[in-house]
Design a protein around this motif. Structure first.
Motif, short mmCIF file in Angstrom:
data_model
loop_
_atom_site.label_atom_id
_atom_site.label_comp_id
_atom_site.label_asym_id
_atom_site.label_seq_id
_atom_site.Cartn_x
_atom_site.Cartn_y
_atom_site.Cartn_z
N ILE A 187 9.65 -14.59 143.07
CA ILE A 187 8.73 -15.59 142.52
C ILE A 187 7.29 -15.24 142.86
O ILE A 187 6.38 -15.36 142.03
N LEU A 188 7.05 -14.79 144.10
CA LEU A 188 5.70 -14.44 144.53
C LEU A 188 5.18 -13.19 143.83
O LEU A 188 3.96 -13.07 143.59
N LEU A 189 6.08 -12.27 143.48
CA LEU A 189 5.65 -11.00 142.88
C LEU A 189 5.65 -11.01 141.36
O LEU A 189 4.98 -10.17 140.74
N ALA A 190 6.39 -11.93 140.74
CA ALA A 190 6.58 -11.90 139.29
C ALA A 190 5.26 -11.97 138.54
O ALA A 190 5.03 -11.20 137.60
N ASP A 191 4.38 -12.91 138.92
CA ASP A 191 3.10 -13.05 138.22
C ASP A 191 2.24 -11.80 138.39
O ASP A 191 1.55 -11.37 137.46
N ARG A 192 2.27 -11.21 139.58
CA ARG A 192 1.46 -10.02 139.82
C ARG A 192 1.94 -8.84 138.99
O ARG A 192 1.13 -8.07 138.46
N VAL A 193 3.26 -8.67 138.91
CA VAL A 193 3.81 -7.58 138.09
C VAL A 193 3.44 -7.79 136.63
O VAL A 193 3.04 -6.84 135.93
N SER A 194 3.56 -9.01 136.14
CA SER A 194 3.22 -9.31 134.75
C SER A 194 1.74 -9.07 134.47
O SER A 194 1.37 -8.52 133.43
N GLU A 195 0.87 -9.48 135.42
CA GLU A 195 -0.56 -9.25 135.25
C GLU A 195 -0.88 -7.76 135.24
O GLU A 195 -1.74 -7.30 134.48
N PHE A 196 -0.20 -7.00 136.10
CA PHE A 196 -0.43 -5.56 136.15
C PHE A 196 -0.05 -4.92 134.82
O PHE A 196 -0.79 -4.07 134.29
N LEU A 197 1.11 -5.30 134.25
CA LEU A 197 1.54 -4.75 132.96
C LEU A 197 0.59 -5.17 131.85
O LEU A 197 0.37 -4.42 130.89
N LYS A 198 0.04 -6.38 131.97
CA LYS A 198 -0.89 -6.87 130.94
C LYS A 198 -2.20 -6.09 130.99
O LYS A 198 -2.79 -5.76 129.94
N ARG A 199 -2.70 -5.81 132.21
CA ARG A 199 -3.96 -5.08 132.34
C ARG A 199 -3.80 -3.59 132.05
O ARG A 199 -4.74 -2.93 131.63
N ASN A 200 -2.61 -3.06 132.31
CA ASN A 200 -2.35 -1.63 132.12
C ASN A 200 -1.26 -1.46 131.08
O ASN A 200 -0.08 -1.27 131.42
N ARG A 201 -1.65 -1.57 129.81
CA ARG A 201 -0.66 -1.56 128.73
C ARG A 201 0.13 -0.27 128.66
O ARG A 201 1.27 -0.25 128.19
N MET A 202 -0.46 0.85 129.13
CA MET A 202 0.27 2.12 129.06
C MET A 202 1.52 2.10 129.94
O MET A 202 2.51 2.77 129.64
N TYR A 203 1.50 1.28 131.01
CA TYR A 203 2.66 1.21 131.89
C TYR A 203 3.77 0.31 131.33
O TYR A 203 4.88 0.32 131.85
N GLU A 204 3.45 -0.47 130.30
CA GLU A 204 4.47 -1.30 129.68
C GLU A 204 5.54 -0.42 129.02
O GLU A 204 6.73 -0.72 129.07
#
Length: 292
Positions: A187-204
């Motif tokens: 729960i603590l990490l989910a938002d951070r992982v999602s934000e990271f993927l959103k900011r770095n679309r190439m990693y999606e």
């Protein structure tokens, strides 16, 4: 419950927490990718992640109790396909759940990859097929149950004691606490992982291919559990060490490829600026010549 507060119990809890953290990586990746389908308006995606993980923790504990008490029944095959030389298998509940879950994850990853390839302007990528909050939560909880089989059976191999009569007793309380702690961490990490993927679309894209490999891992594991043979060739489960090696190679390759692309773009921009400066200088010379 008192077994939790012994030295042995605390060490077992630490081992189980690390196990849940490692095995929960692919689950967290799926949750992050699936939750974005509801959109970010009003914090709906974050709500889906919290509710999805929270309900998944509850269902995982229920599944833990069921598996511990009905382990022999769940492991017993109930469907046999004896087409010798063509297709042979002995399916039990665990193998079927693992097979269908892996197949669904492969389908999800391929659908998302094809969607990324089909979208022409990048700004339209967020307007693909939307899911409701309830649909997304149901999918996250369902897939968490699929991932749970592997993690629970691994936990049972660690958290058990042998009685004086030789029977094996499973430390359910310790496993339940480890599930709750790992769920809180997710729960603590989910938002951070999602934000990271959103900011770095190439990693999606990298995440989707990792998800595809996770699906292949589950399909191979389900086939192995069912003793499946196709045209006489036995299906073997992909080793976890092989899986993590493939993930490591994918991540390193993606990082190197991304940096190389940035270097190429920087060189091209420098060349373009050089040409523009040269043309501007030439134009300036012509202009000054005419004025004279």
């Amino acid at each position: 419950m008192e077994e939790l507060f012994t030295t042995s119990g605390l060490f077992t809890l630490l081992m189980l927490f690390l196990l849940q953290a490692v095995l929960g990586f692919d689950n967290l990746l799926y949750i992050s990718i699936e939750s974005k389908r509801v959109g970010e308006e009003g914090g709906k995606a974050s709500l889906v992640r919290r509710w999805g993980i929270g309900l998944a923790i509850l269902f995982r504990i229920v599944l833990l109790v069921i598996i511990v008490n009905l382990f022999t029944f769940l492991a017993a095959p109930f469907l046999t396909i004896p087409w010798t030389g063509i297709f042979e298998a002995e399916f039990n509940l665990q193998s079927l759940v693992t097979l269908f879950g892996g197949g669904f994850i492969i389908y999800t990853a391929m659908k998302e990859i094809s969607h990324l390839l089909a979208v022409d302007p990048l700004e339209h990528a967020e307007h693909g097929e939307k899911k409701s909050v309830v649909q997304a939560i149901i999918l996250i909880v369902t897939m968490n149950v699929v991932f749970s089989f592997d993690s629970i059976l691994s936990a049972m191999a660690i958290a058990n004691t042998r009685t004086e009569t030789g029977e094996i007793e499973y430390q359910v309380w310790i496993m339940a606490v480890a599930i709750i702690l790992s769920g809180i961490g997710m729960i603590l990490l989910a938002d951070r992982v999602s934000e990271f993927l959103k900011r770095n679309r190439m990693y999606e894209v990298l995440g989707l291919f990792i998800l595809f490999i996770v699906g292949a891992l589950l399909v191979s594991e389900g086939g192995h559990l069912a003793h499946m043979k196709i045209f006489g060739f036995e299906i073997h489960a992909i080793e976890k060490s092989t899986f993590y090696l493939v993930i490591f190679v994918l991540v390193v390759t993606d990082i190197i490829s991304t940096r190389y692309q940035k270097t190429l773009w920087a060189q091209r921009e420098a060349e373009i600026r050089r040409k523009v400066d040269t043309l501007a200088a030439a134009e300036g010379i012509k202009t000054s010549g005419r004025s004279e």
